[in-house]
Design a protein around this motif. Structure first.
Motif, PDB file in Angstrom:
ATOM      1  N   LEU A   1       0.867  -1.175   0.000  1.00  0.00           N
ATOM      2  CA  LEU A   1       0.000   0.000   0.000  1.00  0.00           C
ATOM      3  C   LEU A   1       0.907   1.229   0.000  1.00  0.00           C
ATOM      4  O   LEU A   1       1.553   1.551   0.999  1.00  0.00           O
ATOM      5  CB  LEU A   1      -0.910  -0.003   1.229  1.00  0.00           C
TER       6      LEU A   1
ATOM      7  N   GLY B   1       0.823   4.928  -0.334  1.00  0.00           N
ATOM      8  CA  GLY B   1       0.024   6.145  -0.360  1.00  0.00           C
ATOM      9  C   GLY B   1      -1.396   5.853  -0.804  1.00  0.00           C
ATOM     10  O   GLY B   1      -2.139   5.153  -0.124  1.00  0.00           O
ATOM     11  N   LYS B   2      -1.768   6.332  -1.960  1.00  0.00           N
ATOM     12  CA  LYS B   2      -3.123   6.172  -2.474  1.00  0.00           C
ATOM     13  C   LYS B   2      -3.240   5.052  -3.496  1.00  0.00           C
ATOM     14  O   LYS B   2      -4.225   4.988  -4.237  1.00  0.00           O
ATOM     15  CB  LYS B   2      -3.594   7.494  -3.096  1.00  0.00           C
ATOM     16  N   HIS B   3      -2.258   4.180  -3.532  1.00  0.00           N
ATOM     17  CA  HIS B   3      -2.299   3.107  -4.510  1.00  0.00           C
ATOM     18  C   HIS B   3      -1.919   1.774  -3.852  1.00  0.00           C
ATOM     19  O   HIS B   3      -1.029   1.722  -2.983  1.00  0.00           O
ATOM     20  CB  HIS B   3      -1.337   3.368  -5.678  1.00  0.00           C
TER      21      HIS B   3
ATOM     22  N   TRP C   1     -12.717   0.572   1.921  1.00  0.00           N
ATOM     23  CA  TRP C   1     -12.303   1.713   1.119  1.00  0.00           C
ATOM     24  C   TRP C   1     -12.776   1.531  -0.332  1.00  0.00           C
ATOM     25  O   TRP C   1     -13.104   0.424  -0.765  1.00  0.00           O
ATOM     26  CB  TRP C   1     -10.778   1.849   1.137  1.00  0.00           C
TER      27      TRP C   1
ATOM     28  N   GLU D   1      -1.729  -1.843 -10.455  1.00  0.00           N
ATOM     29  CA  GLU D   1      -1.862  -0.647  -9.628  1.00  0.00           C
ATOM     30  C   GLU D   1      -3.351  -0.319  -9.503  1.00  0.00           C
ATOM     31  O   GLU D   1      -4.063  -0.261 -10.507  1.00  0.00           O
ATOM     32  CB  GLU D   1      -1.114   0.537 -10.238  1.00  0.00           C
TER      33      GLU D   1
ATOM     34  N   ALA E   1      -6.149   2.375  -7.585  1.00  0.00           N
ATOM     35  CA  ALA E   1      -6.352   3.602  -6.824  1.00  0.00           C
ATOM     36  C   ALA E   1      -7.181   3.295  -5.576  1.00  0.00           C
ATOM     37  O   ALA E   1      -8.161   2.553  -5.623  1.00  0.00           O
ATOM     38  CB  ALA E   1      -7.065   4.648  -7.672  1.00  0.00           C
ATOM     39  N   VAL E   2      -6.764   3.888  -4.441  1.00  0.00           N
ATOM     40  CA  VAL E   2      -7.419   3.644  -3.161  1.00  0.00           C
ATOM     41  C   VAL E   2      -7.892   4.976  -2.595  1.00  0.00           C
ATOM     42  O   VAL E   2      -7.109   5.904  -2.416  1.00  0.00           O
ATOM     43  CB  VAL E   2      -6.457   2.967  -2.155  1.00  0.00           C
ATOM     44  N   ALA E   3      -9.191   5.079  -2.337  1.00  0.00           N
ATOM     45  CA  ALA E   3      -9.748   6.256  -1.682  1.00  0.00           C
ATOM     46  C   ALA E   3     -10.178   5.845  -0.280  1.00  0.00           C
ATOM     47  O   ALA E   3     -11.078   5.030  -0.106  1.00  0.00           O
ATOM     48  CB  ALA E   3     -10.944   6.794  -2.478  1.00  0.00           C
ATOM     49  N   ARG E   4      -9.542   6.433   0.720  1.00  0.00           N
ATOM     50  CA  ARG E   4      -9.791   6.014   2.106  1.00  0.00           C
ATOM     51  C   ARG E   4     -11.083   6.619   2.605  1.00  0.00           C
ATOM     52  O   ARG E   4     -11.061   7.632   3.236  1.00  0.00           O
ATOM     53  CB  ARG E   4      -8.610   6.410   2.985  1.00  0.00           C
TER      54      ARG E   4
END
Length: 868
Positions: free
Chosen positions: A800, A802-804, A825, A863, A865-868
């Motif tokens: 993980l 950062g945002k990815h 998430w 890859e 994208a992760v939005a918490r």
């Protein structure tokens, strides 16, 4: 059509038969019906295990402390009463009363049933069923073969066997004789050199061969034969007994076997029940895991053997006798015994571990301090140490001995044990110290000796040098505990010097991989080997170099659906069907799983560990094979079917790796660091033995909470609780018995865990953790199919950043594959694979097939994208 849709590989006919047998074992519903509690936890299954058997290559054994009955389903039985083979090629046939025509038994063999104290073979004829129960009493030098007959017509059993009464390889005696003795109502086997005798008799005898008492070697094929008729209830028994040398009454032991049979059966069952009630009990939501673990514990117990001239200890394994008279590894190896002892130690069987170490020290070379390599069961009756070149061959066992003693003392808290055996401990350390090359600070292998690798002549190897680090650290610890301060400081300096030297001597910067050793000319051996796992667990290489090795080991070059190859595919010297050049060793796979957990690569470690579970049902339940092919799922040609250290490795990996369970009896501390599959919500661990107390742990987790319940039967102790959490999760609150307690997150690039350190009070207490967020990457193992290649996904890394979320994996090129993601998430915008949401908080990554003639696997980089 994919490789999972067909069997397209041609094998030798014998292997096809073996594959069918093992497939039946895996699919015939082995085990009793497990019970499921309200939380979905599976209880330990019944130990009555049954398998339909239609092949000639299924191995089975009824184990005893003092002997064994074993065989292949298509061949005759062997009867061993240590250190002698009494009978071989024991076969039965059937005939109706009044008829002279015999019906051969082997074609009628239909089932094998495994119980805790015996093995039963079931023969099914046109109008009869015969149950043949094989048992070896735990406390007598005898064996009993019992028959229960259900027939529409009066049926007799005809027995033929070859009398042997000779020592286990490489011992041999001459002049054996066999004759019928009316006074014994049986056959008397004799040998003149030591005066041993054996008796073979039966109930319900109706006829027997008339033999003269002639001297004859077993290889000449003299046989005994007799017919027995069951009593009115359909029962009949065959008894075999080995008398002590120069026994005055050859029939006393056989009479005791006849009259005490019920008592001995009861004692055997009671001993098994006592073993189960005093060793670690594991309950999970997965019945296959519970069964594999419980049966592996039993397999360890079945490897415990008592030889009248040598002592008691773990034997290395069981299998059919090959041309030499030895049922595979059914003798004592110090290294194997200490691996088995490690498994026994992890489940709390301290008495057997202590006795194993006593056996090792009893036969230690008193002059040099060197620990022996192997002891034949015949060693007490032949000049084993001087006339045979097998006893003091491996130098690595002496290094391993120091670590084994340290592990026992730490787990048990029995510091006086080290004080009482200090002469042996110090002598072993002196031997190790004498092998250290001052120029390298690492051990060298003397001419004529071997390290851990028997296949190559080496001057030094990474495994031995790694063992030196652990041996020196162990000696420093033991010395400090026993008040030898100067020796503790010296050993600690030796450890640090070795740690500094290893990455300089054993790193190949060009290949970004470790060097397994150097030959006698000083040239590096560059084949990419998967061991030694301890080099990872002990953190001997810098982080960047360790990461490079871990990535390679987790790749399809090494990983198969049934374990990790000893040499990576594509490496120099790779041969998937050789004994040690690319085959898969379950014990090495188990050790690597623990090493990956130590390196905070939980997902890869879990994958390695999960690949061991199907091996528990490949042959005899709970007994894992020695080695498998590196190309197709099948035992390697030389493999022993019941290898003790394979089962021990699985037990140790489950306890120390999956559960992260470690007892320090000296410090009165328990560590519990469970790294469980994401799909498991509950876990029970009972019978954790600590000095002055027994402990049970119950774990329940949900998406936002983790609860640990501790049952402590004694005084307070230090507990370190470190549960694995979803990657990137946050810790919101921690409570001990409803009150706030200190806790923190420990995060590494590929692992997130919580850490709580408390003093666990007497009685019942609870730890509650509230967590939020995080991502669980779930790679379901692909059950291996006999005769097929690998089809699972080797996960190399999941980070993980950062945002990815970054994932690297080797995925099958010939068919689509997928892995799962669980997270509250928002996951989106995937590159390198197709992302599909399957349910709230659940998604799948789908890897498309990209057929290639060049490779069965391709590297995928994803890859998300992760939005918490």
């Amino acid at each position: 059509m994919t490789t999972r849709d067909r069997l397209s590989v041609r094998f030798h006919a014998g292997w096809i038969i073996l594959f069918l047998a093992a497939t039946l074992l895996a699919s015939a519903g082995i085990g009793g019906n497990a019970q499921t509690d309200a939380r979905g936890l599976q209880s330990i299954p019944s130990e009555d295990l049954s398998s339909n058997v239609i092949t000639a290559h299924h191995f089975f054994a009824a184990h005893g402390r003092r002997g064994m009955i074993d065989g292949l389903t298509g061949a005759g039985l062997e009867v061993w009463i240590y250190p002698f083979q009494i009978l071989r090629d024991y076969r039965i046939s059937f005939r109706y009363a009044g008829s002279s025509t015999e019906i051969e038994g082997n074609p009628l063999l239909s089932r094998v049933v495994y119980d805790s104290d015996s093995v039963t073979r079931v023969f099914i004829g046109s109008d009869f069923i015969v149950h043949e129960r094989l048992s070896v009493p735990p406390d007598a030098s005898g064996a009993v073969i019992s028959y229960q007959i259900d027939s529409q017509r009066p049926l007799e059993i005809v027995v033929h066997a070859t009398p042997v009464l000779d020592l286990m390889w490489p011992g041999a005696l001459g002049g054996q004789g066999v004759e019928w003795k009316d006074s014994l109502n049986g056959f008397l086997l004799t040998e003149p050199l030591h005066g041993y005798t054996a008796v073979v008799t039966a109930t319900g005898l109706v006829s027997h061969d008339a033999l003269a008492n002639v001297a004859v070697q077993p290889a000449q094929g003299q046989q005994i034969g007799f017919a027995i008729r069951p009593d009115s209830s359909g029962k009949a028994d065959v008894f075999v007994a080995l008398n002590p040398a120069h026994a005055a009454d050859a029939g006393s032991l056989i009479q005791a076997l006849k009259h005490d049979q019920d008592r001995r059966d009861g004692e055997a069952k009671a001993a098994q029940a006592d073993f189960k009630s005093n060793t670690l009990l594991l309950k999970t939501p997965d019945e296959a895991v519970n069964r594999a673990f419980a049966l592996a514990e039993t397999a360890l117990n079945e490897a415990w053997v008592c030889n009248p001239d040598i002592g008691c200890g773990f034997v290395a394994g069981y299998g059919p006798t090959r041309p030499q008279r030895r049922p595979q590894y059914d003798w004592f190896f110090a290294g194997d015994g200490m691996v088995a002892g490690g498994g026994a130690l992890s489940i709390g069987d301290l008495a057997q571990v202590r006795d194993e170490l006593e056996l090792v020290m009893r036969w230690q070379d008193k002059k040099s301090g060197m620990i022996w390599h192997e002891l034949s069961q015949s060693a007490g009756l032949i000049d084993w140490a001087h006339k045979y070149p097998y006893m003091f061959v491996h130098v690595d066992t002496t290094f391993q001995f120091l670590a084994a003693v340290r592990d026992y003392v730490r787990a048990s808290g029995d510091v006086p044990y080290a004080q009482d055996h200090w002469a042996s401990i110090e002598s072993a350390y002196s031997y190790c110290r004498a092998l250290i090359d001052p120029a390298t600070a690492l051990p060298r292998i003397p001419a004529g000796k071997e390290g851990g690798n028997e296949q190559e002549t080496m001057a030094d190897d990474l495994g031995l040098s790694t063992s030196w680090v652990e041996a020196a650290a162990s000696m420093a610890d033991l010395s400090a505990l026993t008040g030898h301060r100067e020796l503790a400081e010296e050993a600690s300096r030796a450890e640090q010097a070795a740690r500094k030297a290893i990455p300089q001597r054993y790193w190949n910067s060009k290949e970004e991989y470790w060097i397994s050793g150097h030959n006698t000319e000083g040239q590096p051996i560059l084949e990419r080997r998967s061991g030694p796992a301890d080099a990872i667990a002990l953190h001997l290489f810098p982080t960047a170099e360790t990461d490079a090795v871990l990535d390679t080991l987790a790749s399809a070059s090494f990983e198969t659906d049934w374990g990790v190859r000893s040499v990576g595919a594509g490496s120099i010297g790779y041969d998937p069907d050789s004994y040690a050049g690319g085959s898969v060793w379950p014990v090495a796979t188990a050790e690597l799983s623990v090493a990956f957990w130590a390196a905070h690569r939980s997902l890869q470690a879990l994958g390695f560990w999960q690949r061991l579970i199907p091996l528990s049902s490949l042959d005899a339940p709970g007994h894992m094979p020695e080695v498998l092919s590196g190309s197709f799922y099948r035992p390697q040609m030389e493999s022993v079917p019941e290898q003790t250290w394979s089962s021990a490795g699985f037990v140790s990996a489950t306890v120390h790796g999956l559960l992260g369970l470690d007892v320090d009896g000296v410090e009165d501390r328990l560590t519990f660091a469970p790294r469980l599959p994401a799909k498991w919500d509950d876990l029970d661990v009972e019978h954790i033995h600590m000095p002055k107390r027994n402990v049970s742990l119950t774990l329940h987790k949900s998406e936002q909470s983790v609860r640990l319940t501790i049952q402590n039967s004694g005084t307070p102790f230090a507990l370190e609780f470190r549960p694995d959490l979803p990657l990137g999760a946050d810790l919101k609150r921690s409570l001990l018995n409803g009150r706030p307690c200190p806790a923190r997150i420990e995060a590494t690039p590929q692992e997130t865990a919580a850490l709580v350190s408390i003093t666990a009070p007497a009685g019942t207490s609870t730890i509650d953790l509230n967590v939020s967020g995080g991502i669980s990457v779930i790679v379901d193992p692909v059950p291996p199919v006999l005769g097929e290649k690998s089809a699972g996904i080797p996960l190399i890394r999941s980070v993980l950043d950062g945002k990815h979320l970054l994932i690297d994996a080797d995925v099958p090129a010939q068919h689509p594959s997928r892995l799962q993601l669980a997270s509250s998430w928002l996951l989106s915008d995937a590159h390198g694979a197709q992302l599909e949401q399957t349910a709230p908080g659940r998604s799948e990554l789908i890897f498309s097939e990209e057929p290639s003639n060049q490779a069965e696997y391709r590297r995928a980089h994803v890859e998300i994208a992760v939005a918490r």
